[in-house]
Design a protein around this motif. Sequence first.
Motif, short mmCIF file in Angstrom:
data_model
loop_
_atom_site.label_atom_id
_atom_site.label_comp_id
_atom_site.label_asym_id
_atom_site.label_seq_id
_atom_site.Cartn_x
_atom_site.Cartn_y
_atom_site.Cartn_z
N LEU A 63 -72.03 -33.26 -7.75
CA LEU A 63 -72.32 -32.46 -9.32
C LEU A 63 -73.46 -32.77 -9.99
N ALA A 64 -74.06 -31.81 -10.72
CA ALA A 64 -75.00 -31.89 -11.41
C ALA A 64 -75.05 -32.86 -12.44
N HIS A 65 -76.05 -33.77 -12.60
CA HIS A 65 -75.84 -34.73 -13.45
C HIS A 65 -77.17 -35.28 -14.15
N ARG A 66 -77.17 -36.37 -15.14
CA ARG A 66 -78.51 -37.02 -15.56
C ARG A 66 -77.96 -38.22 -15.75
N HIS A 67 -79.16 -39.26 -15.61
CA HIS A 67 -79.02 -40.86 -15.85
C HIS A 67 -79.64 -41.01 -17.11
N PRO A 68 -79.17 -42.10 -17.78
CA PRO A 68 -79.84 -42.61 -18.85
C PRO A 68 -81.09 -43.37 -18.85
N GLY A 69 -81.31 -43.87 -17.83
CA GLY A 69 -82.62 -44.30 -17.33
C GLY A 69 -82.93 -44.10 -15.95
N LEU A 82 -82.34 -33.80 -2.34
CA LEU A 82 -82.61 -34.09 -3.84
C LEU A 82 -83.21 -32.96 -4.36
N GLY A 83 -82.79 -32.55 -5.76
CA GLY A 83 -83.51 -31.41 -6.31
C GLY A 83 -83.27 -31.99 -7.86
N ILE A 84 -84.51 -32.33 -8.55
CA ILE A 84 -84.50 -32.80 -9.74
C ILE A 84 -85.45 -31.71 -10.61
N ASP A 85 -84.85 -31.72 -11.74
CA ASP A 85 -85.41 -30.61 -12.80
C ASP A 85 -85.85 -29.27 -12.08
N ASP A 86 -87.16 -28.71 -12.28
CA ASP A 86 -87.48 -27.63 -11.66
C ASP A 86 -88.50 -27.74 -10.48
N CYS A 104 -83.72 -36.96 -16.28
CA CYS A 104 -84.08 -35.62 -15.42
C CYS A 104 -82.82 -35.24 -15.06
N LEU A 105 -82.70 -33.85 -14.86
CA LEU A 105 -81.73 -33.02 -14.25
C LEU A 105 -81.66 -33.43 -12.82
N HIS A 106 -80.52 -33.86 -12.16
CA HIS A 106 -80.20 -34.10 -10.74
C HIS A 106 -79.39 -33.09 -10.46
N ARG A 107 -79.96 -31.86 -10.39
CA ARG A 107 -79.34 -30.64 -9.80
C ARG A 107 -78.91 -30.46 -8.40
N VAL A 108 -79.52 -31.10 -7.70
CA VAL A 108 -79.18 -31.16 -6.19
C VAL A 108 -78.85 -32.24 -5.70
N ALA A 134 -73.89 -41.79 -15.30
CA ALA A 134 -74.31 -40.68 -14.62
C ALA A 134 -73.59 -39.62 -15.81
N THR A 135 -74.15 -38.71 -16.41
CA THR A 135 -73.55 -37.79 -17.46
C THR A 135 -73.63 -36.34 -16.77
N PRO A 136 -72.50 -35.74 -16.55
CA PRO A 136 -72.23 -34.51 -15.93
C PRO A 136 -73.16 -33.41 -16.70
N GLU A 137 -73.59 -32.46 -16.28
CA GLU A 137 -73.98 -31.13 -16.87
C GLU A 137 -73.03 -30.04 -16.72
N THR A 138 -73.19 -29.45 -17.66
CA THR A 138 -72.06 -28.16 -17.62
C THR A 138 -72.78 -27.21 -17.03
N ALA A 139 -71.89 -26.12 -16.38
CA ALA A 139 -72.32 -24.90 -15.69
C ALA A 139 -73.33 -24.27 -16.42
#
Length: 145
Positions: A63-69, A82-86, A104-108, A134-139
């Motif tokens: 799932l898409a997520h972000r890390h606090p560090g 791996l796909g991060i941000d744009d 960063c947005l870990h989108r893939v 790991a904090t999830p992103e909403t759709a």
Amino acid sequence: MKKMLVGSMLLLVGVAGFVLAKGHEDGEQVRVISQQDIIEKLDGEEAAATVVEVTIEAGKSGLAHRHPGPGIVYVLEGEYELGIDDKPTKKFKAGETFYEPSGCLHRVSRNPSKKERCRLIAVVLHPRDAKEIATPETASEHVME
């Protein structure tokens, strides 16, 4: 030892919670290997380093997520997308490493293989008081490829 156990339990509860909240299967299996408070500070805050093993079965995605560090990741086995941000999605093979900047947005997060699993070892630096690494992103906050 008690801090490590509490941190590990918080991580597992957080990962399970965001999987249930999303209603979407997370193809990543995360196992905490260790968590250690470190002397160095992260953005002026007391910091810790958590080491995890991530396993993704053939054809599965996380799932898409972000890390606090920041995170440094080593591909232990298989291949990883791996796909991060744009930024364009990149593939990494066993023996290669990559870096993820803080927040960063870990989108893939995908195993492109149809036959072999992928395993990663990740070291994530984070504030000691972070409830999840790991904090999830909403759709509505991202678009998956």
